[in-house]
Design a protein around this motif. Structure first.
Motif, PDB file in Angstrom:
ATOM      1  N   ARG A   4       0.835  -1.214   0.000  1.00 23.73           N
ATOM      2  CA  ARG A   4       0.000   0.000   0.000  1.00 23.73           C
ATOM      3  C   ARG A   4       0.865   1.258   0.000  1.00 23.73           C
ATOM      4  O   ARG A   4       0.515   2.268  -0.629  1.00 23.73           O
ATOM      5  CB  ARG A   4      -0.927   0.000   1.206  1.00 23.73           C
ATOM      6  N   ALA A  51       2.166   1.699  -3.538  1.00 26.92           N
ATOM      7  CA  ALA A  51       1.068   2.037  -4.449  1.00 26.92           C
ATOM      8  C   ALA A  51       0.624   3.487  -4.301  1.00 26.92           C
ATOM      9  O   ALA A  51       0.245   4.132  -5.293  1.00 26.92           O
ATOM     10  CB  ALA A  51      -0.116   1.104  -4.202  1.00 26.92           C
ATOM     11  N   ILE A  52       0.675   4.016  -3.084  1.00 26.23           N
ATOM     12  CA  ILE A  52       0.183   5.373  -2.839  1.00 26.23           C
ATOM     13  C   ILE A  52       1.305   6.406  -2.899  1.00 26.23           C
ATOM     14  O   ILE A  52       1.135   7.496  -3.453  1.00 26.23           O
ATOM     15  CB  ILE A  52      -0.537   5.437  -1.471  1.00 26.23           C
ATOM     16  N   ASN A  99       4.504   5.972  -4.194  1.00 23.34           N
ATOM     17  CA  ASN A  99       5.380   5.904  -5.371  1.00 23.34           C
ATOM     18  C   ASN A  99       4.705   5.092  -6.470  1.00 23.34           C
ATOM     19  O   ASN A  99       5.234   4.063  -6.922  1.00 23.34           O
ATOM     20  CB  ASN A  99       6.724   5.278  -4.985  1.00 23.34           C
ATOM     21  N   PRO A 100       3.528   5.540  -6.934  1.00 24.16           N
ATOM     22  CA  PRO A 100       2.724   4.721  -7.864  1.00 24.16           C
ATOM     23  C   PRO A 100       3.401   4.476  -9.211  1.00 24.16           C
ATOM     24  O   PRO A 100       3.175   3.441  -9.840  1.00 24.16           O
ATOM     25  CB  PRO A 100       1.441   5.540  -8.028  1.00 24.16           C
ATOM     26  N   TYR A 121       5.502   1.378  -8.991  1.00 30.44           N
ATOM     27  CA  TYR A 121       4.850   0.238  -8.343  1.00 30.44           C
ATOM     28  C   TYR A 121       5.128  -1.067  -9.092  1.00 30.44           C
ATOM     29  O   TYR A 121       5.536  -2.069  -8.491  1.00 30.44           O
ATOM     30  CB  TYR A 121       3.345   0.492  -8.255  1.00 30.44           C
ATOM     31  N   ALA A 126      -7.633   6.987  -2.395  1.00 31.96           N
ATOM     32  CA  ALA A 126      -6.386   6.444  -1.849  1.00 31.96           C
ATOM     33  C   ALA A 126      -6.621   5.788  -0.497  1.00 31.96           C
ATOM     34  O   ALA A 126      -6.125   4.681  -0.233  1.00 31.96           O
ATOM     35  CB  ALA A 126      -5.349   7.565  -1.728  1.00 31.96           C
TER      36      ALA A 126
END
Length: 316
Positions: free
Chosen positions: A124, A127-128, A130-131, A134, A239
């Motif tokens: 998570r 993903a949030i 450093n998308p 990812y 998010a």
């Protein structure tokens, strides 16, 4: 039954306990426990099945969820036979080697669950925060390495505890106070020095669940800081919503674990059945609730389960 001082003899037998003080109600007590086991086994089995069979779920987030379901299935299977055996057939005897093996697997899957929750927190975070990287950070090969490291970590940490159990001698009562073999319960029955066992058990708990919980908390501090910097309220809500299921899984794992630790440490005044029921809840609630949380809160999982259960039905 004779009480030989030899604690490693293959003939050494322990007696498991159902719910102290409520032995006459074991048949009735077995009904909710049986329902919980069926829910946990079917729920986690279904989660694993849809993740394996649905190609659109072959993503890092769902790979970690499949790891969580695997550990939950392991926890259930580790206690299923002894717990229902006591409630249904009053089968209380368990051999020393079988007892030690059960202790190892219960602790192994507990440590693995804590590790998987930490890996999911990292998922998570990436993903949030450093998308764009990812997909390059969480590749399939790295996820496989994470799974092997989780298994290796649990085995290495717990193996000394198991080896030290085998050096203990038991020359007094061999009646355990739970429906399964619980490490602190076993060492309390020893008539030899168990200080090393106790210290190592506490150390293992601290360097697994204790350290993992700190890093999970740190990851969410960073996640919250990143999300609050997002200008759009809709994007902030989106998010945060991707973390709800994981936060629920963390809560239902750590709250019963912390509660059990407090009951064992400070709840000497409590009736014996409170300790037993708390220990059972600690092992059963996460496997039961995790599939429910993820199937309710994760749209892709919910749609995949609906597709499997109602192949000709309408979409959710």
């Amino acid at each position: 039954m004779s009480y030989s001082p030899n604690g490693t003899s293959s003939s050494l037998i322990f007696l498991l306990t159902g719910v102290p003080g409520l032995e006459s109600a074991h048949t009735w007590i077995s009904i909710p426990f049986c329902c919980l086991y069926l829910t946990a086994l079917s729920g986690n089995g279904l989660i694993l099945f849809v993740i394996i069979t649905e190609s659109n779920l072959h993503e890092p987030m769902y790979y970690f969820l499949s790891m969580l379901s695997t550990t939950d299935l392991g926890l259930c299977i580790s206690t299923l036979v002894t717990m229902l055996g006591i409630f249904w057939f009053n089968t209380r005897e368990i051999g020393f080697n079988a007892c030690v093996s059960q202790t190892f697997f219960i602790q192994l899957f507990t440590v693995m669950e804590s590790s998987v929750l930490l890996a999911m927190a990292f998922d998570r975070f990436v993903a949030i925060c450093n998308p764009l990287r990812y997909a390059t950070i969480l590749t399939d090969s790295r996820i496989l390495k994470v799974w092997l490291m989780i298994l290796f970590r649990g085995t290495i940490i717990l193996m000394p505890l198991i080896l030290l159990l085998k050096r203990l001698s038991f020359c007094r009562s061999r009646v355990l106070h739970h429906s399964y073999c619980f490490h602190p319960d076993i060492i309390q029955l020893s008539c030899s020095d168990n200080k090393i066992n106790s210290v190592l058990g506490l150390t293992a708990l601290i360097i697994t669940a204790g350290v993992d919980s700190i890093f999970i908390l740190l990851s969410y501090v960073l996640i919250i800081r990143t999300v609050l910097s997002i200008a759009s309220p809709e994007e902030r809500h989106k998010a945060f919503s991707t973390c709800i299921s994981h936060i629920g899984a963390v809560a239902i794992f750590y709250i019963p674990l912390i509660s059990l630790c407090f009951v064992h440490r400070f709840g000497k005044w409590a009736p014996p059945y409170v300790h037993t029921l708390m220990a059972n809840v600690y092992l059963l609630i996460p496997p039961v609730m995790n599939p429910i949380i993820y199937s309710v809160k994760t749209k892709q999982i919910r749609k995949a389960i609906h597709k499997v259960l109602f192949p000709k039905g309408s979409q959710v």
